[in-house]
Design an enzyme around this catalytic site. Structure first.
Site, PDB file in Angstrom:
ATOM      1  N   LYS A 111     -23.179 -50.594  29.223  1.00 21.11           N
ATOM      2  CA  LYS A 111     -22.435 -49.994  30.328  1.00 21.11           C
ATOM      3  C   LYS A 111     -21.244 -50.847  30.732  1.00 21.11           C
ATOM      4  CE  LYS A 111     -25.799 -47.056  32.729  1.00 21.11           C
ATOM      5  NZ  LYS A 111     -26.403 -46.784  34.047  1.00 21.11           N
ATOM      6  N   LYS A 194     -27.023 -35.791  20.992  1.00 25.02           N
ATOM      7  CA  LYS A 194     -27.790 -35.189  22.085  1.00 25.02           C
ATOM      8  C   LYS A 194     -26.868 -34.514  23.088  1.00 25.02           C
ATOM      9  CE  LYS A 194     -31.031 -37.422  24.578  1.00 25.02           C
ATOM     10  NZ  LYS A 194     -31.854 -38.556  25.045  1.00 25.02           N
ATOM     11  N   LYS A 197     -23.861 -35.004  29.436  1.00 26.55           N
ATOM     12  CA  LYS A 197     -22.698 -34.721  30.266  1.00 26.55           C
ATOM     13  C   LYS A 197     -21.680 -35.845  30.192  1.00 26.55           C
ATOM     14  CE  LYS A 197     -25.446 -36.458  34.015  1.00 26.55           C
ATOM     15  NZ  LYS A 197     -26.495 -36.096  34.924  1.00 26.55           N
TER      16      LYS A 197
HETATM   17  N1  TRP Z   1     -32.588 -46.348  35.138  1.00 22.41           N
HETATM   18  C1  TRP Z   1     -33.013 -44.977  35.020  1.00 22.41           C
HETATM   19  C2  TRP Z   1     -31.967 -44.186  34.208  1.00 22.41           C
HETATM   20  O1  TRP Z   1     -30.873 -44.651  34.032  1.00 22.41           O
HETATM   21  C3  TRP Z   1     -33.200 -44.312  36.352  1.00 22.41           C
HETATM   22  C4  TRP Z   1     -34.249 -44.975  37.158  1.00 22.41           C
HETATM   23  C5  TRP Z   1     -34.056 -45.691  38.303  1.00 22.41           C
HETATM   24  C6  TRP Z   1     -35.642 -44.956  36.909  1.00 22.41           C
HETATM   25  N2  TRP Z   1     -35.253 -46.086  38.808  1.00 22.41           N
HETATM   26  C7  TRP Z   1     -36.240 -45.652  37.982  1.00 22.41           C
HETATM   27  C8  TRP Z   1     -36.444 -44.387  35.925  1.00 22.41           C
HETATM   28  C9  TRP Z   1     -37.625 -45.822  38.053  1.00 22.41           C
HETATM   29  C10 TRP Z   1     -37.821 -44.569  35.986  1.00 22.41           C
HETATM   30  C11 TRP Z   1     -38.393 -45.269  37.050  1.00 22.41           C
HETATM   31  O2  TRP Z   1     -32.259 -43.110  33.773  1.00 22.41           O
END
Ligand code: TRP
Length: 329
Positions: A111, A194, A197
């Site tokens: 990222k 995949k 968006k």
């Molecule tokens: N980091 C995950 C994503 O980018 C989103 C997320 C934040 C998450 N907190 C979480 C996923 C806790 C599972 C559990 O998709």
């Protein structure tokens, strides 16, 4: 009962890949476990710089989660920023993870590299600590995640184990589970990637709120393969296989079975479009109804928040006691 936590960021419109790949399974899962679903707006803040966007996206995403069938009486749908415990435990998690561990997160490396010319917030770096807080706050036993999130669940386990070791048994140690396998939906314009968006061009992405005309048009223009045989073979025929997978998932059959009914690409395209339109139409109606009555929608959100807060505040209090902050014992 097993406690399962899944979270989703309010970063834009929900598309068919999200729905057939994940959300639909969340709905099935609500009858099998004690499910918590967080709309993680604090995570989305790591890459948001405009006012108002997060609130609007969060409201729409909540409406969509209820519209696809999450039942506010059994599933706990909550908004992360409304439960202040996330930020509070997030800091504690930051103090329980090392700079070195965070530096090894591949999602941060990806990222931050992609945002080369943009602002890279420290939040983007400490993000896994907040995610760890999300998970342990709810005593989650299982966290269904795709491969891209496995490393974040691993680090959550490491943090929780370290905390328990330092301060005494406090947190449930979660484990990553493979989500019940949904359909693998690919981009209609680029069927080896995949559906997502994130690309600039979304002509191959079906959004759950697309009109029937837009859906028909996108299917009509879907990339197919060079010969003219309708068979399910992802390697050799990614375009046709994607249409078959979507058609099958929308009509509850298998791609192989769906292939038997078609000999021409054009017919397969229009059948897929019609199946998706028929599947989405009740979801769109429910979504519109929910957004027309914001007071009711907010009531549903608050109901989930209240249940979430009760669990989260008990966990935070436990953590404060374990640490031994003044006055906590
Ligand atoms: N980091 C995950 C994503 O980018 C989103 C997320 C934040 C998450 N907190 C979480 C996923 C806790 C599972 C559990 O998709």
């Amino acid at each position: 009962m097993t406690r399962v936590l899944s979270c989703i960021q309010p970063t834009g419109e929900v598309h068919l890949g999200n729905y057939l790949g994940a959300l639909r399974n969340w709905v099935i899962g609500q009858d099998k476990a004690d499910v918590f679903h967080g709309i993680v707006d604090l995570h989305a803040l790591t890459v948001t710089e405009k006012p108002g966007v997060l609130g609007a996206n969060t409201l729409q995403l909540a409406a969509m989660l209820f519209a696809v069938g999450l039942d506010p009486d059994i599933a706990t749908v909550f908004v992360q920023s409304h439960i202040v415990e996330h930020s509070q435990l997030g800091w504690i998690m930051e103090c329980t993870v090392s700079f070195g561990e965070l530096s090894r997160m591949t999602q941060f490396k990806d990222k931050s590299a992609k945002r080369e010319a943009e602002f890279v917030s420290a939040g983007l770096f400490t993000y896994p600590a907040l995610q760890a807080a999300d998970i342990v706050l709810y005593d989650a036993n299982e966290v269904p995640v795709g491969d891209d999130q496995r490393q974040h669940i691993e680090i959550t386990r490491d943090i929780a184990i370290r905390f328990n070791h330092r301060f005494g048994e406090t947190f449930v140690i979660p484990k990553a589970v493979t989500p019940a396998s949904g359909a693998r939906v690919m981009d209609l314009q680029n069927p080896t990637a995949k559906m997502s968006k994130s690309g600039d061009d979304d002509s191959g992405v079906i959004y759950l709120l697309d009109t029937p005309a837009a859906i028909e048009k996108k299917f009509k223009r879907a990339v197919t393969d060079s010969d003219s045989e309708v068979v399910f073979d992802r390697e050799r025929k990614p375009g046709i296989s994607n249409l078959l997978e979507i058609l099958a998932a929308s009509t509850n059959t298998t791609p192989q079975k769906a292939a038997e009914s078609y000999t021409r690409y054009g017919d397969l395209k229009s059948a897929s479009a019609q199946a998706v339109i028929a599947m989405l139409s009740p979801i769109q109606a429910k979504y519109d109804e929910l957004l027309r009555d914001k007071a009711e929608l907010m009531r549903l959100i608050h109901k989930g928040n209240d249940r979430a807060r009760a669990v989260a505040s008990a966990t935070l209090e436990r953590a404060h006691k374990s640490i031994g902050f003044l006055g906590c014992n």
